[in-house]
Write an enzyme that holds these catalytic residues in place. Structure first.
Site, PDB file in Angstrom:
ATOM      1  N   LYS A 171      54.767  44.823  42.767  1.00  0.00           N
ATOM      2  CA  LYS A 171      54.293  44.377  41.441  1.00  0.00           C
ATOM      3  C   LYS A 171      55.405  43.492  40.861  1.00  0.00           C
ATOM      4  O   LYS A 171      56.380  43.992  40.308  1.00  0.00           O
ATOM      5  CB  LYS A 171      54.078  45.604  40.556  1.00  0.00           C
ATOM      6  CG  LYS A 171      53.043  45.468  39.485  1.00  0.00           C
ATOM      7  CD  LYS A 171      53.227  44.337  38.522  1.00  0.00           C
ATOM      8  CE  LYS A 171      54.254  44.624  37.444  1.00  0.00           C
ATOM      9  NZ  LYS A 171      54.546  43.427  36.626  1.00  0.00           N
ATOM     10  N   GLU A 246      66.696  51.356  38.879  1.00  0.00           N
ATOM     11  CA  GLU A 246      67.868  50.593  38.442  1.00  0.00           C
ATOM     12  C   GLU A 246      67.515  50.037  37.078  1.00  0.00           C
ATOM     13  O   GLU A 246      66.583  49.251  36.950  1.00  0.00           O
ATOM     14  CB  GLU A 246      68.198  49.467  39.427  1.00  0.00           C
ATOM     15  CG  GLU A 246      68.649  49.956  40.793  1.00  0.00           C
ATOM     16  CD  GLU A 246      69.834  50.924  40.760  1.00  0.00           C
ATOM     17  OE1 GLU A 246      70.566  50.958  39.754  1.00  0.00           O
ATOM     18  OE2 GLU A 246      70.002  51.666  41.741  1.00  0.00           O
ATOM     19  N   CYS A 280      71.852  42.721  35.112  1.00  0.00           N
ATOM     20  CA  CYS A 280      72.098  44.094  34.650  1.00  0.00           C
ATOM     21  C   CYS A 280      73.565  44.466  34.814  1.00  0.00           C
ATOM     22  O   CYS A 280      74.049  45.401  34.198  1.00  0.00           O
ATOM     23  CB  CYS A 280      71.184  45.098  35.339  1.00  0.00           C
ATOM     24  SG  CYS A 280      70.984  44.797  37.075  1.00  0.00           S
ATOM     25  N   GLU A 365      72.361  47.355  24.864  1.00  0.00           N
ATOM     26  CA  GLU A 365      72.205  46.257  25.814  1.00  0.00           C
ATOM     27  C   GLU A 365      71.541  45.065  25.122  1.00  0.00           C
ATOM     28  O   GLU A 365      70.596  45.239  24.359  1.00  0.00           O
ATOM     29  CB  GLU A 365      71.336  46.708  26.997  1.00  0.00           C
ATOM     30  CG  GLU A 365      71.221  45.639  28.050  1.00  0.00           C
ATOM     31  CD  GLU A 365      70.502  46.104  29.320  1.00  0.00           C
ATOM     32  OE1 GLU A 365      69.450  46.749  29.191  1.00  0.00           O
ATOM     33  OE2 GLU A 365      70.991  45.808  30.422  1.00  0.00           O
TER      34      GLU A 365
HETATM   35  P1  ADP Z   1      62.397  43.625  31.449  1.00  0.00           P
HETATM   36  O1  ADP Z   1      63.071  43.857  30.160  1.00  0.00           O
HETATM   37  O2  ADP Z   1      63.299  43.264  32.589  1.00  0.00           O
HETATM   38  O3  ADP Z   1      61.170  42.757  31.371  1.00  0.00           O
HETATM   39  P2  ADP Z   1      60.602  45.814  32.024  1.00  0.00           P
HETATM   40  O4  ADP Z   1      60.996  47.210  32.308  1.00  0.00           O
HETATM   41  O5  ADP Z   1      59.719  45.545  30.862  1.00  0.00           O
HETATM   42  O6  ADP Z   1      61.981  45.069  31.893  1.00  0.00           O
HETATM   43  O7  ADP Z   1      59.953  45.134  33.295  1.00  0.00           O
HETATM   44  C1  ADP Z   1      60.377  45.364  34.626  1.00  0.00           C
HETATM   45  C2  ADP Z   1      59.166  45.485  35.506  1.00  0.00           C
HETATM   46  O8  ADP Z   1      58.444  46.669  35.113  1.00  0.00           O
HETATM   47  C3  ADP Z   1      58.170  44.348  35.394  1.00  0.00           C
HETATM   48  O9  ADP Z   1      57.597  44.090  36.655  1.00  0.00           O
HETATM   49  C4  ADP Z   1      57.135  44.894  34.431  1.00  0.00           C
HETATM   50  O10 ADP Z   1      55.874  44.296  34.582  1.00  0.00           O
HETATM   51  C5  ADP Z   1      57.085  46.338  34.838  1.00  0.00           C
HETATM   52  N1  ADP Z   1      56.576  47.255  33.788  1.00  0.00           N
HETATM   53  C6  ADP Z   1      56.510  47.036  32.459  1.00  0.00           C
HETATM   54  N2  ADP Z   1      55.950  48.093  31.826  1.00  0.00           N
HETATM   55  C7  ADP Z   1      55.686  49.017  32.782  1.00  0.00           C
HETATM   56  C8  ADP Z   1      55.124  50.350  32.781  1.00  0.00           C
HETATM   57  N3  ADP Z   1      54.743  50.946  31.663  1.00  0.00           N
HETATM   58  N4  ADP Z   1      55.013  50.983  33.971  1.00  0.00           N
HETATM   59  C9  ADP Z   1      55.434  50.410  35.104  1.00  0.00           C
HETATM   60  N5  ADP Z   1      55.956  49.186  35.176  1.00  0.00           N
HETATM   61  C10 ADP Z   1      56.085  48.479  34.048  1.00  0.00           C
END
Ligand code: ADP
Length: 465
Positions: A171, A246, A280, A365
């Site tokens: 994903k 991570e 990160c 952060e």
């Molecule tokens: P960032 O601040 O790096 O965008 P996120 O944690 O929002 O961090 O996103 C990292 C990844 O996790 C992306 O691929 C995002 O689509 C996915 N993501 C966001 N929300 C969820 C969720 N509730 N469950 C699983 N994956 C998610």
């Protein structure tokens, strides 16, 4: 390539709906992806389960050969892939090229392990008995990846998963779909069987959640925010599935009086402003002992003037960066560099000082090109400050004092310590991960340590008398 579809069971499927624009030039649409729902996850998992047994039964050197061929294909397309990566993520072309090379090298590293992955042979107390261990694949792994390393992170998750005989569903981050499309194209063209690698685009909350809850997912590896990671930990923990997280960082550097102020400034500038501060492992807090503080601040201000940085990845991230800077200003920060408004999505590198240890910019952060410099009276106070954080990913110390460097290496509560080197950037063969809220602190990524997450160990007694 503009339409970037899902990859399910070897077919490119889905309707392109969501546009990703170039953060340096928002008039340009870089990619359009489907906004999939849980039914695409279901189809991807069905395809993955179907393909996995035959993949696991394929001799490991043959699996490795596919990764090695994919590496060659990606290498031959390096210029095009790096340009696309830079257009969708915003990092400079030099940084994007380095990242594509990293993905190539990761595929080569794990591809060559096809000849090496194995268990151990152990002696037994029983006569006529040999014991050995087998490293079995888990089945299907879900990989949820972020936008800041849009090709390297997917590569360093999927390569150890695939070489170990797992099928995967990836994903990708919504902001950076194109880089994963280049990676998956290379693997498919190199001969990866249909269904072994599947890619589903769509909102993280929908796709990520569906993957986390599905019992066909034996393991989930996630890189992203601490908030989302901790939510996934709960879901996977409840069904006792394997999880690797991570997450965030608030990485600190300690500069001691005996350090060369200019060398320290170069190290901190690279750590804080490389990749527009969107790593990160980026340094965002610096502690100086009294004798070096002024010279270091002057040198860092000069470094900040000569930095070349790409834009901030999105309007939303830019707004968060600017809000953090405004809060620091309200808390009484002095600006040694930056502090000016952004131009388009380009934010000047920002160095702040004059803040208290509990100000929000020192504790939370930011994920942008912003670094706070604070004074400490001694090495001991500096070490305490470095460790006074909910995060524990990386930390650095600039010193020529071996005793201090070794003490810091032993007592910094982080997964990676750097002495006189930037907190960012790790070789591909070293274990990577953190402690506290930075990481699930169970399985490391990268190097041969990465294989542990994607396999389980079976002990076999072979009696032969
Ligand atoms: P960032 O601040 O790096 O965008 P996120 O944690 O929002 O961090 O996103 C990292 C990844 O996790 C992306 O691929 C995002 O689509 C996915 N993501 C966001 N929300 C969820 C969720 N509730 N469950 C699983 N994956 C998610």
């Amino acid at each position: 390539m503009t339409d970037v579809l899902n990859l399910i069971g070897g077919a490119r499927v889905g309707e392109p709906e969501i546009a990703r624009r170039n953060p340096a030039d928002p008039g340009e649409v870089v990619a359009v992806t489907p906004s999939s729902d849980a039914s695409a996850v279901d189809a991807a998992l069905t395809a993955a389960v179907e393909a996995q047994a035959a993949w696991a039964a394929t001799p490991a050197p043959a699996r490795g050969a596919i990764l090695l061929d994919a590496a060659d294909l990606l290498r031959s397309r390096q210029a095009e892939v790096a340009a696309d990566l830079s257009r969708e993520e915003g990092k400079t072309l030099a940084e994007a090229t380095g990242e594509v090379r990293r993905a190539v090298d990761v595929l080569r590293f794990f591809g060559s392990l096809g000849w090496r992955t194995s268990g151990e042979v152990l002696p037994s107390a029983l006569p006529g008995t040999t014991i050995f261990t087998r490293h079995e694949p888990l089945g299907v792994a879900a990989l949820i990846t972020p936008w800041n390393f849009p090709i390297a992170i997917p590569a360093w998750k999927l390569a150890p998963a695939l070489i170990s005989g797992n099928a995967v569903v990836v994903k990708p981050a919504e902001l950076t779909p194109l880089s994963v499309a280049h990676l998956s194209d290379a693997l498919v063209e190199a001969g990866l069987p249909a269904g072994v690698l599947n890619v589903v685009h769509g909102p993280g909350s929908v796709i990520g959640d569906a993957l986390a809850r599905d019992h066909r997912v034996a393991a989930l590896s996630f890189t992203g925010s601490t908030r989302v990671g901790l939510g996934l930990h709960r879901i996977l923990g409840e069904r006792r599935a394997r999880v690797q997280l991570e997450m965030g960082g608030k990485n600190a550097y300690l500069i001691l009086d005996d350090a060369d102020a200019h060398a320290a400034a170069r190290v901190v500038a690279a750590s804080a402003f490389g990749l527009t501060g969107q790593a990160c492992t980026a340094t965002s807090r610096v502690y100086c002992t009294p004798g070096v503080r002024e010279a270091f601040l002057g040198a860092l201000a000069k470094e900040a003037e000569s930095v070349t940085m790409g834009p901030v990845v999105s309007e939303q991230q830019l707004a968060a960066d600017v809000a953090a800077i405004d809060t620091a200003r309200a808390e009484g920060a002095e600006f040694v560099a930056g502090g000016r408004p952004p131009v388009g999505q380009f934010l000047p590198p920002t160095v702040l000082t004059g803040l208290g240890h509990d100000s929000s910019v020192v504790r939370e952060e930011i994920f942008g090109p912003v670094v706070a410099v604070l004074g400490v009276e001694s090495y001991e106070e500096g070490l305490d400050r470095v460790n006074d954080s909910r995060y524990g990913l990386t930390a650095g110390i600039c010193t020529q004092n071996l005793a201090a460097a070794h003490h810091f290496a032993a007592h910094a509560q982080v997964g990676v310590v750097k002495v006189n080197r930037p907190t960012t950037g790790l070789d591909l063969n070293v274990p990577f991960g953190g402690v506290k809220d930075s990481s699930s602190n169970t399985f490391r990524e990268q190097g041969t340590a990465a294989l542990d997450f994607y396999t389980w160990s079976k002990t076999v007694y072979m009696g032969h008398e």
